[in-house]
Structure formats: C-alpha cells, structure tokens
Design a protein around this motif. Sequence first.
Motif, PDB file in Angstrom:
ATOM      1  N   TYR A 179       0.829  -1.209   0.000  1.00 33.38           N
ATOM      2  CA  TYR A 179       0.000   0.000   0.000  1.00 33.38           C
ATOM      3  C   TYR A 179       0.862   1.256   0.000  1.00 33.38           C
ATOM      4  O   TYR A 179       0.697   2.149  -0.832  1.00 33.38           O
ATOM      5  CB  TYR A 179      -0.937  -0.015   1.214  1.00 33.38           C
ATOM      6  CG  TYR A 179      -1.760   1.241   1.326  1.00 33.38           C
ATOM      7  CD1 TYR A 179      -2.733   1.547   0.371  1.00 33.38           C
ATOM      8  CD2 TYR A 179      -1.570   2.143   2.379  1.00 33.38           C
ATOM      9  CE1 TYR A 179      -3.492   2.703   0.460  1.00 33.38           C
ATOM     10  CE2 TYR A 179      -2.329   3.303   2.474  1.00 33.38           C
ATOM     11  CZ  TYR A 179      -3.283   3.581   1.521  1.00 33.38           C
ATOM     12  OH  TYR A 179      -4.024   4.733   1.605  1.00 33.38           O
ATOM     13  N   TRP A 180       1.794   1.325   0.922  1.00 28.12           N
ATOM     14  CA  TRP A 180       2.666   2.513   0.986  1.00 28.12           C
ATOM     15  C   TRP A 180       3.658   2.523  -0.175  1.00 28.12           C
ATOM     16  O   TRP A 180       4.277   3.549  -0.449  1.00 28.12           O
ATOM     17  CB  TRP A 180       3.399   2.563   2.328  1.00 28.12           C
ATOM     18  CG  TRP A 180       2.477   2.773   3.494  1.00 28.12           C
ATOM     19  CD1 TRP A 180       2.143   1.844   4.442  1.00 28.12           C
ATOM     20  CD2 TRP A 180       1.746   3.964   3.839  1.00 28.12           C
ATOM     21  NE1 TRP A 180       1.258   2.394   5.353  1.00 28.12           N
ATOM     22  CE2 TRP A 180       1.009   3.689   5.007  1.00 28.12           C
ATOM     23  CE3 TRP A 180       1.660   5.248   3.270  1.00 28.12           C
ATOM     24  CZ2 TRP A 180       0.185   4.630   5.631  1.00 28.12           C
ATOM     25  CZ3 TRP A 180       0.845   6.190   3.886  1.00 28.12           C
ATOM     26  CH2 TRP A 180       0.110   5.873   5.044  1.00 28.12           C
ATOM     27  N   GLY A 181       3.778   1.384  -0.815  1.00 29.29           N
ATOM     28  CA  GLY A 181       4.623   1.310  -2.004  1.00 29.29           C
ATOM     29  C   GLY A 181       3.853   1.646  -3.269  1.00 29.29           C
ATOM     30  O   GLY A 181       4.308   1.344  -4.375  1.00 29.29           O
ATOM     31  N   GLY A 182       2.664   2.249  -3.096  1.00 32.30           N
ATOM     32  CA  GLY A 182       1.946   2.774  -4.254  1.00 32.30           C
ATOM     33  C   GLY A 182       1.166   1.731  -5.035  1.00 32.30           C
ATOM     34  O   GLY A 182       0.992   1.876  -6.243  1.00 32.30           O
ATOM     35  N   ASP A 183       0.684   0.713  -4.358  1.00 33.97           N
ATOM     36  CA  ASP A 183       0.030  -0.390  -5.073  1.00 33.97           C
ATOM     37  C   ASP A 183      -1.271  -0.753  -4.347  1.00 33.97           C
ATOM     38  O   ASP A 183      -1.255  -1.173  -3.193  1.00 33.97           O
ATOM     39  CB  ASP A 183       0.979  -1.597  -5.093  1.00 33.97           C
ATOM     40  CG  ASP A 183       0.545  -2.668  -6.080  1.00 33.97           C
ATOM     41  OD1 ASP A 183      -0.667  -2.921  -6.180  1.00 33.97           O
ATOM     42  OD2 ASP A 183       1.428  -3.253  -6.737  1.00 33.97           O
ATOM     43  N   GLU A 184      -2.405  -0.581  -5.048  1.00 37.62           N
ATOM     44  CA  GLU A 184      -3.709  -0.838  -4.446  1.00 37.62           C
ATOM     45  C   GLU A 184      -3.858  -2.266  -3.955  1.00 37.62           C
ATOM     46  O   GLU A 184      -4.725  -2.553  -3.119  1.00 37.62           O
ATOM     47  CB  GLU A 184      -4.845  -0.532  -5.443  1.00 37.62           C
ATOM     48  CG  GLU A 184      -5.125   0.946  -5.660  1.00 37.62           C
ATOM     49  CD  GLU A 184      -4.227   1.567  -6.713  1.00 37.62           C
ATOM     50  OE1 GLU A 184      -3.275   0.885  -7.178  1.00 37.62           O
ATOM     51  OE2 GLU A 184      -4.449   2.741  -7.067  1.00 37.62           O
ATOM     52  N   ARG A 185      -3.059  -3.166  -4.471  1.00 40.89           N
ATOM     53  CA  ARG A 185      -3.196  -4.560  -4.038  1.00 40.89           C
ATOM     54  C   ARG A 185      -2.965  -4.717  -2.540  1.00 40.89           C
ATOM     55  O   ARG A 185      -3.419  -5.691  -1.930  1.00 40.89           O
ATOM     56  CB  ARG A 185      -2.275  -5.467  -4.845  1.00 40.89           C
ATOM     57  CG  ARG A 185      -2.784  -5.676  -6.269  1.00 40.89           C
ATOM     58  CD  ARG A 185      -1.809  -6.457  -7.123  1.00 40.89           C
ATOM     59  NE  ARG A 185      -0.590  -5.699  -7.397  1.00 40.89           N
ATOM     60  CZ  ARG A 185       0.386  -6.137  -8.177  1.00 40.89           C
ATOM     61  NH1 ARG A 185       0.309  -7.336  -8.739  1.00 40.89           N
ATOM     62  NH2 ARG A 185       1.450  -5.385  -8.395  1.00 40.89           N
ATOM     63  N   GLY A 186      -2.266  -3.751  -1.946  1.00 43.50           N
ATOM     64  CA  GLY A 186      -2.078  -3.796  -0.493  1.00 43.50           C
ATOM     65  C   GLY A 186      -3.392  -3.740   0.271  1.00 43.50           C
ATOM     66  O   GLY A 186      -3.528  -4.303   1.359  1.00 43.50           O
ATOM     67  N   ASN A 187      -4.374  -3.035  -0.297  1.00 44.31           N
ATOM     68  CA  ASN A 187      -5.690  -2.933   0.345  1.00 44.31           C
ATOM     69  C   ASN A 187      -6.544  -4.175   0.157  1.00 44.31           C
ATOM     70  O   ASN A 187      -7.565  -4.328   0.812  1.00 44.31           O
ATOM     71  CB  ASN A 187      -6.465  -1.734  -0.234  1.00 44.31           C
ATOM     72  CG  ASN A 187      -6.099  -0.434   0.446  1.00 44.31           C
ATOM     73  OD1 ASN A 187      -5.730  -0.420   1.617  1.00 44.31           O
ATOM     74  ND2 ASN A 187      -6.183   0.655  -0.298  1.00 44.31           N
TER      75      ASN A 187
END
Lengths: 326, 364
Positions: free
Chosen positions: B112-120
């Motif tokens: 998420y903090w790495g700019g990737d919605e997959r974290g959510n």
Amino acid sequence: MANLTLVEAVTQALAWELEHDDSVVVLGEDVGINGGVFRATNGLQQRFGDQRVIDTPLAEVMIAGMSIGMAAQGMKPVAEAQFMGFIYPMIDHMVCHAARMRHRTRGRLHCPMVLRAPFGGGIHAPEHHSESTETLFAHIPGLRVVIPSSPLRAYGLLLAAIRDPDPVVFLEPKRIYRQYKEEVPDDGEELPLDVCYVLRDGSDITLVTWGAMVKETLQAADALAEQGISAEVIDVATIKPLDTATIIESVAKTGRCVIVHEAARTGGMGAEIAAQLADAGLWHLHAPVKRVAGYDTVMPLYKMEMQYMPSVQRILNAVNEVLEVS
Amino acid sequence: MSSNVAAFNINHYQFLDPAGNLVGNNQPAIAREFDKLVDYYKLMTLTRTFDKKAIALQRTGKLGTYASCLGHEAAQVAIGATMREEDCFAPMYREYGAQLYRGVKMSEILAYWGGDERGNDFSGPQHDFAWCVPIATQCLHAAGAAMAYKLRNEKRVAVSVVGDGGSSKGDFLEAINAASAWKLPLVLIIMNNQWAISVPRSKQNTAQTLAQKGIAGGLPSIQVDGNDIVACHWAMEKALDRARNGLGASVIEMITYRLSDHTTADDARRYRDNEEVDQAWAREPLLRLRSWLESSGVWDDEQQQALEADCVEQVNAAVEEYLALGYPGNESMFDYMFAELPHDLQAQREQALKELPAQPEGHH
C-alpha cells in the motif's frame, strides 16, 4: 396500474425494492413518519417499520459516511439528502470513499449505495434550495449520476440505481415532482442506466437536455414544429457515464445541436457534450453547438430565479442562431 | 434559580506502570495470563521491527511516504487481540499492530505505501475497511458497519481508531452522536498520541480530556494509558462485550505518544523539543511489558535475542515478498472501477492499453 406523479413514482420504486430486497434501507432526515419534506418516502416507514426506513439525526456527513459503511457490509442504503444545497458536506465521503472503494480494494469491498436528492430551481424555495450542481458528481470517477425526467423514468431508473452494485447519485428534478401524472406499472421492471432516452424524433436539430429542462425543451420542440422545424429531443438521463453514441448518432442525422441545462454554463455537462461532439461528431455538424444554460452567477433568490433558468424563448433563440448560420 | 442537570467524570486507568510494575487494585486477569502477554509482546516487537524496516525502505527509495506506528504498539495489539474475526476494523493509517493480529500481512502494508492498491486487498478479514487517509471519516464507516450488524441482528462489533487530531473533526462527533442515537455496537478509540502532525494536543482544544467528547454525545467514555497493554486490553474487552451484548457504543481515549515523525515526509524536529520525546521514551510500551514479563520469570535475555532475530527474519521475508510484487498492469487502473466497466471507460481502457508503455519508465 397507478397514475403517478414523478415523486410518487420515486415512492413506488422505493417501496418495491424495500419489499423485495431485505438489504435495502432508506435513511435520511425526516424520511420516516413525516415521509420526507417532499413526501418522496410517504408512508414507507408506516409500511416497512423504522428499521427499514430510518430517520437520522440532522447530520449529512453522517448520512453519507454511514451509508458507505452499511453498503460495504452488505446493505443497500438509499440515503436522502433533503436538498441538493445540503449535499456538499457529503461530497467528502462520496469522493474519498464511495467512488473509490471498489477500485482501491481491488474489488474486496464495494459500495452499492444510492444518494438521492431533489435539485434544481423553480419552486420559489429559500436560499440554497435551488441549485443544479450535478457536474460536481459527474466529474468524479467511480460515481454514476442519474437524473429522471418523468414518472416512468423515475421509477425504472431508481430501481436500476438501487440494484446497481456501485454508488449512484440520483438527482430528482423537484420542479417537475408533481408536474403531471402518468401510468407507472408497479412491476419492478428497471430501465437501463448509462443510456440516453430519445423522447422525440426529429431531423433538423438535436436538443439535448435532462431533468426539469426536458419540459421547456419539449415545448420548444413543439413551437419549432409549428414553424416546420423538426427537432429531436434527447433526455440524457444518466449524465455520467455519458451516452455519447446516441447523441452523436442523432447529430449525424440533424447536423445541429443545442444543449439545454439549468446548471451554470462553465464546466457544466453541456461543455462535455460539446467537447464530445467536437471530438467525434465535428464532421456531422453544419453549425456551431450552442448551450442554453444557467448563467455563471449565484443562483438568484426566487424573485429572479426564472430569469436565471433557460426558458422556452431562450432555447428558441439558440435554435434560431444555429439555423441562421446553416 | 439553577440546578445541576448533568454531571460526569472521566476515569483514567493504568495497570502496568512505565517501570513494568502492576499498580492499583482490581487488576484484570489478563495481567497474569502470561501465555497471552508473551504472544502480545512478540507481536509488539514484530510491529516495531517492521516499522523500523519500513522507514529504512523509504529512506533508501524502496517505499513511498510511510506513516510510522512507533510508540503505539501496545494499544494497537490490544485492539487486534480483543476483537473477533467477525468484528469489523476501520483503521486510520498506522494501526499495523492491530492489523497484523487480524491477519494482514506485512508485505501488504508495504504494498500500500509502495503505491500499489493490491495492499488494500489484504489477507485480514475481508470485511475490514482499508486504510483511511482523509481523517476521521472511518469513524462513520464503522458506525455504518455497526448499523448493518444491528439491523441484521448479528453479534458483531465495529471498531474504529481516530487520532487526537481527528477527534476535532465532525465525522468523529457525528459518529458518536449516531452511535448514541441508535445504540450501535461500536467502539471508538481516540489514539491520543499528543500530536496532529505539528499541532500539539494543548492547541487542539482546552477540554481536560478528549474522552469527554463521547460523554457529550451520550456514550460511556474512559481514558486509559495507551502504552499499557493491560489497560488497553481490559478497556477493549469491556467495550466490546458491552457492544456485543446490545448495550451500545463506547469511547476509549488511549494516551500514547507519537515517538516518530508524523510520516516519513515530516520532520518533527521543526516543531517539538527533543526533551519531550526523550521523556516519552521513558513511558514507551515495549519496555514496560518486557520488564513485567522478566520480573514474573516468563521472559529472559535469551528469549529476547531469539525473538529479535526471528522478527528480523520475518520482516526480511516480507520485504522480499513486497519487492517481488511486480507491476500491477495498466488494465488494473480500469478493471476495478465498477462491477461492470461502463462504455466510456471501456473506450478509455482500450486507448490506454494501446498508448501507454506496458510499465512506467524506471519501474523495477
């Protein structure tokens, strides 16, 4: 089959969905025993109880935020903003959460809610009760914006909006809430979203409009017919996503287009429609595209409100300008 | 003539003091449930190890802006440990300790903090809300979730966390009001870490406590030492039980301290004294729990060293997983906008896939 006004058709659609889908709840200020300030929820709490038709504290942010929370947990809330003038605190939640919940969670959560609000001028209401700011929502990726212009379309489009798995802002033109009645079968049949409705076929000019302005636009088309000019009238109905194909198809036939909306001119949806025509319909056009819109002024209080809003005469003036150059 | 028509008090609870001694009477049973406390301590240590690594990743250009949770570990793990799987968590954006307990993976937080919605799209409970940046809006989403559970007669509780800064927002106050009006199964936690970026608690308002905002809306509200996992755990259990049994919502103000910058984009030295931070370190949550475990004879240096090594190993594995995630694909910009892609977006998707490079330049 009932003979209903537009606002009664809204009530009938809400009742159908409350009856047939347990996950639907209606919530808002005064929507319960009072039936809503416009009576759009008239009788619903008495029929379905206060667990399904919920009076809320006077807190618009809460109505939007809690609707999102409920929607994410499997409910289908249909929230009412009492007037569009009170919808602005809700925009934070609609933009930052409702519109992007599916996208930002990669579909893990989604937000099947409807936010209803009466909008537009012409009923001599107090300040903040008459604006048409639908473009604020239309600009936001992830939101659908739907505006009915007849009892039949109010019923069918609202059913579709509630059943849609994504958030819908459903704006009801209150000036025509009780303008006329028509037969609206209570059959639970929805009408398609994301498409324009061609209300009148014509060959000389295309008039594109939505909401309460459908009335003046159809009157203008009648007046033009008397002069031997054949106007096609399109009710956009879903202003986002915009059914550009139907509009361009019509303009391909007529070669002329006038767009009519109550909202202020600059950055209104008329601008988007004109841009789409410039992009994909330019070679069909025999004349410049004209907009008849609200002025870029503050919506006046009611002494002057009808001056602000497009009139039949202003529509005819624009049509004549277009016809004169082609 | 006048008469007193309302009176209230806010109690502050602490059971484990900064030196790691149990204090006061009526200590909750959890204070001596050492198997659990050891597990909590391990997760608190993992959370801190992760946090340190995340900041290092940001400093070396491998992670975007990151919000540290340094100092909040006891409160967070207590929240995670007391909630049930079926309960719903609506965090703000730094409650990693609670989320790790609930099954969110460290690699997902980094994504998420790495700019990737997959974290959510995380591995925690699928009904939990994602990180919430706009401040306090999550309180109303939790209230809505609580409303859904109440309407469906489900014995589930929604829990949300807001900061001291966020407690100034209408969303928080409207959530209290709604929870009170409808007796919602909701627990609202004010994570009072003393700083709303650069604005200290003393400049946010002159109320003696933030908990009393809950009282104003009609909710039972208490304050606990947020660095004391025993107090946080006890308060959470009490509030969750109350909510689950249909008795309504509560507010818990957890007093802690943001030992870090607000985010990696912030430099707290611009607005707060080192001296204050040094004093706060003396009250931090890990050390006191470790002391309590050691003095109780259930923890020693050897276990500590093994734990630290294990945490580093787990975090490094998570970083590997995060770095191997790869580019999500341009189509994913469109494919999750709606259940079914509307015609206008279909056209834009087609155009984007044609005109964009398969990956942005410089992506590794």
